[in-house]
Design an enzyme around this catalytic site. Structure first.
Site, PDB file in Angstrom:
ATOM      1  N   SER A 224      54.538  99.880-139.908  1.00 46.11           N
ATOM      2  CA  SER A 224      54.145 101.235-140.422  1.00 46.11           C
ATOM      3  C   SER A 224      52.573 100.815-140.368  1.00 46.11           C
ATOM      4  O   SER A 224      52.684 100.567-138.530  1.00 46.11           O
ATOM      5  CB  SER A 224      53.871 100.186-142.042  1.00 46.11           C
ATOM      6  N   LYS A 225      52.174 102.156-140.586  1.00 44.44           N
ATOM      7  CA  LYS A 225      50.811 102.606-140.305  1.00 44.44           C
ATOM      8  C   LYS A 225      50.024 101.191-140.196  1.00 44.44           C
ATOM      9  O   LYS A 225      49.033 101.414-139.755  1.00 44.44           O
ATOM     10  CB  LYS A 225      50.769 103.487-141.001  1.00 44.44           C
ATOM     11  N   ARG A 226      50.468 100.470-140.743  1.00 47.06           N
ATOM     12  CA  ARG A 226      49.189  99.112-141.492  1.00 47.06           C
ATOM     13  C   ARG A 226      49.214  97.931-140.385  1.00 47.06           C
ATOM     14  O   ARG A 226      48.807  96.969-140.460  1.00 47.06           O
ATOM     15  CB  ARG A 226      49.308  98.771-142.731  1.00 47.06           C
ATOM     16  N   ASP A 227      50.252  97.541-139.675  1.00 49.45           N
ATOM     17  CA  ASP A 227      51.142  97.528-138.426  1.00 49.45           C
ATOM     18  C   ASP A 227      49.196  97.433-137.105  1.00 49.45           C
ATOM     19  O   ASP A 227      49.351  98.667-137.177  1.00 49.45           O
ATOM     20  CB  ASP A 227      51.790  96.666-138.209  1.00 49.45           C
ATOM     21  N   LEU A 231      48.874 103.313-134.646  1.00 48.66           N
ATOM     22  CA  LEU A 231      47.845 104.398-134.783  1.00 48.66           C
ATOM     23  C   LEU A 231      46.840 104.699-133.644  1.00 48.66           C
ATOM     24  O   LEU A 231      45.736 103.941-133.092  1.00 48.66           O
ATOM     25  CB  LEU A 231      46.943 104.495-135.940  1.00 48.66           C
TER      26      LEU A 231
END
Ligand code: GLU
Length: 452
Positions: A224-227, A231
């Site tokens: 996910s983009k929080r991992d 990004l």
């Protein structure tokens, strides 16, 4: 066949490593084949589309150096390159399907008649996938009834509000833009039979399909983009080199036949091939990515490395024009994994603040005679006329001899007192960069702390 590949992001936010990897594989394949890399913005879904998201994606691609031959800002003969501006092209293709009897109106929507026969996708990476879309779509799961209920298998391609759905735009664009190879994430493999049916109805030959297996976390969950590392902006801000990130992304799903791991962009463009793309999902490994970055740092030309490191020194308040910077960069290039590690490693030479590692302090204070060593160091270093690495080294050697000790016995206390720990860049050049005043003050302060 002239090769034309494309990256077709939906502008919904930051550039994710999975998307960037797709862009890279398309870019590499185009370069390798002397072809064209197209950037097409899939912004038909107005609700999810935002300008800022597109800006971030373009910024990420430019930073990676994955520049496009055709697309936003670059232009090209197959534009517009924004789906939101291609309405007239979709209308034209819809009219053709209407004429040939492939579509019909249904309550304001337009449906495409899916064929009632097997369709086989011959995917270069994933192999063959066969489905009968008619059979597949003629029932659907009803969550309330908890059973399969009859459904209309025909695909809505235009909604009652006049907007077109993804599958139709995607196919029309690939056709109109002359895309020869569709290289995209495996999440689109199940859409591909629909795309083949549309190509056939439009009387066109489909492109070659190559679906890249997914990129997952170490534990197999979806990234996910929080991992960490998800990004591209994180890499831009944290001192990664774009060529190293590309190198790591290349390895994330592809391997060269001889197991080489560090590649320049030119080598990648020469060596990359769809044959080498793994069939299994890849697992993202941040440590490996750091290692690849460190390897690229070591190989950079010193002047180039210095220029790239400067903003990271400036970020922590060290003047980018400070005369000590070339030395600081040289001293840290073997140890740093990221550009941002460089200022951290030499901070004790540039700042009055110093943090002592309690274990390091305990280690040197455990030795007998520390007071005498620190005194001798202070005395010798205050007398150095020429504050250079050599001058400092001679003084320390002389001080050790004066006490009848090996110079090695002086090094660790000197390092801990002036740098705060037992590890780090070489001591002599660090002392030279620190300046005499700071070194003497630290020796004094350390003496009084350990004596008291
Ligand atoms: N716009 C699609 C996405 O963001 C890409 C579709 C494709 O590459 O065909 O996933």
């Amino acid at each position: 066949m002239s090769v034309r590949t494309r990256f077709a992001p939906s502008p919904t936010g930051f550039l994710h490593i999975g998307g960037a990897r797709t862009a890279l594989y398309n870019w590499l394949y185009a370069k390798k084949s002397g072809g064209i890399f197209v950037l097409r913005v899939e912004d038909t879904d107005a609700a999810r589309h935002n300008e800022e998201g597109l800006g971030k994606i373009l910024e990420g691609l430019r930073w990676l150096g994955l520049t496009w031959d055709e697309g936003p800002d670059a232009g090209g003969d197959f534009g517009p390159y924004y789906q939101s501006e291609r309405g007239e092209i979709y209308d034209r293709h819809l009219a053709r399907l209407r004429e040939s009897g492939h579509v019909y109106d249904d309550d304001g929507a337009v449906r495409f008649r899916v064929p009632d026969r097997d369709i086989t996708v011959h995917d270069v990476i994933c192999g063959e996938v066969t489905v009968n879309l008619h059979e597949q779509g003629s029932t659907r799961w009803d969550a309330d009834l908890k059973e399969n209920v009859p459904a209309n298998p025909d695909l809505v391609i235009r909604r009652p509000d006049g907007s077109y759905i993804f599958h139709f735009c995607n196919v029309v664009d690939d056709l109109e833009m002359g895309i020869s190879h569709v290289i995209r994430g495996e999440d689109h493999l199940s859409n591909t039979p629909k795309h083949l049916a549309l190509f056939e109805a439009l009387g066109a030959k489909p492109p070659v399909y190559a679906h890249i297996p997914l990129n997952l976390n170490q534990n197999g969950s979806k990234m996910s983009k929080r991992d960490q590392g998800a990004l591209i902006h994180e890499y831009m801000e944290n001192g990664f080199l774009p060529e190293a990130v590309n190198n790591y992304m290349a390895l994330l799903g592809w391997s060269s036949k001889d197991d080489q791991e560090i590649f320049t962009m030119a080598e990648l463009a020469e060596r990359f091939d769809l044959d080498g793309v793994n069939k299994a999902n890849s697992k993202f490994d941040y440590e490996k990515c750091l290692w690849v970055n460190g390897e690229h740092l070591k190989r950079l030309d010193p002047a180039d490395l210095l220029e790239r490191a400067k903003p990271f020194f400036a970020k922590v308040g060290i003047d980018a024009d400070d005369a000590r910077l070339p030395k600081a960069v040289e001293l840290t290039r073997e140890r740093a994994q990221r550009l941002s590690d460089m200022p951290t490693l030499v901070m004790s030479a540039f700042s009055d603040q110093i943090t002592y590692d309690p274990e390091a302090v305990a280690k040197v204070t455990a030795k007998e005679g520390l007071g005498a060593v620190l005194n001798a160091l202070h005395g010798a270093l205050s007398g150095v006329a020429d504050w250079t690495e050599d001058g400092i080294k001679h003084a320390i050697h002389a001080a050790a001899e004066g006490l009848g000790q090996k110079v090695g016995a002086f090094m660790l206390p000197c390092r801990v007192a002036t740098m705060g720990g037992t590890t780090g860049p070489d001591l002599m050049p660090m002392l030279a960069m620190m300046g005499r005043d700071r070194v003497l003050k630290r020796l004094n302060a350390f003496s009084s702390t350990v004596a008291g």
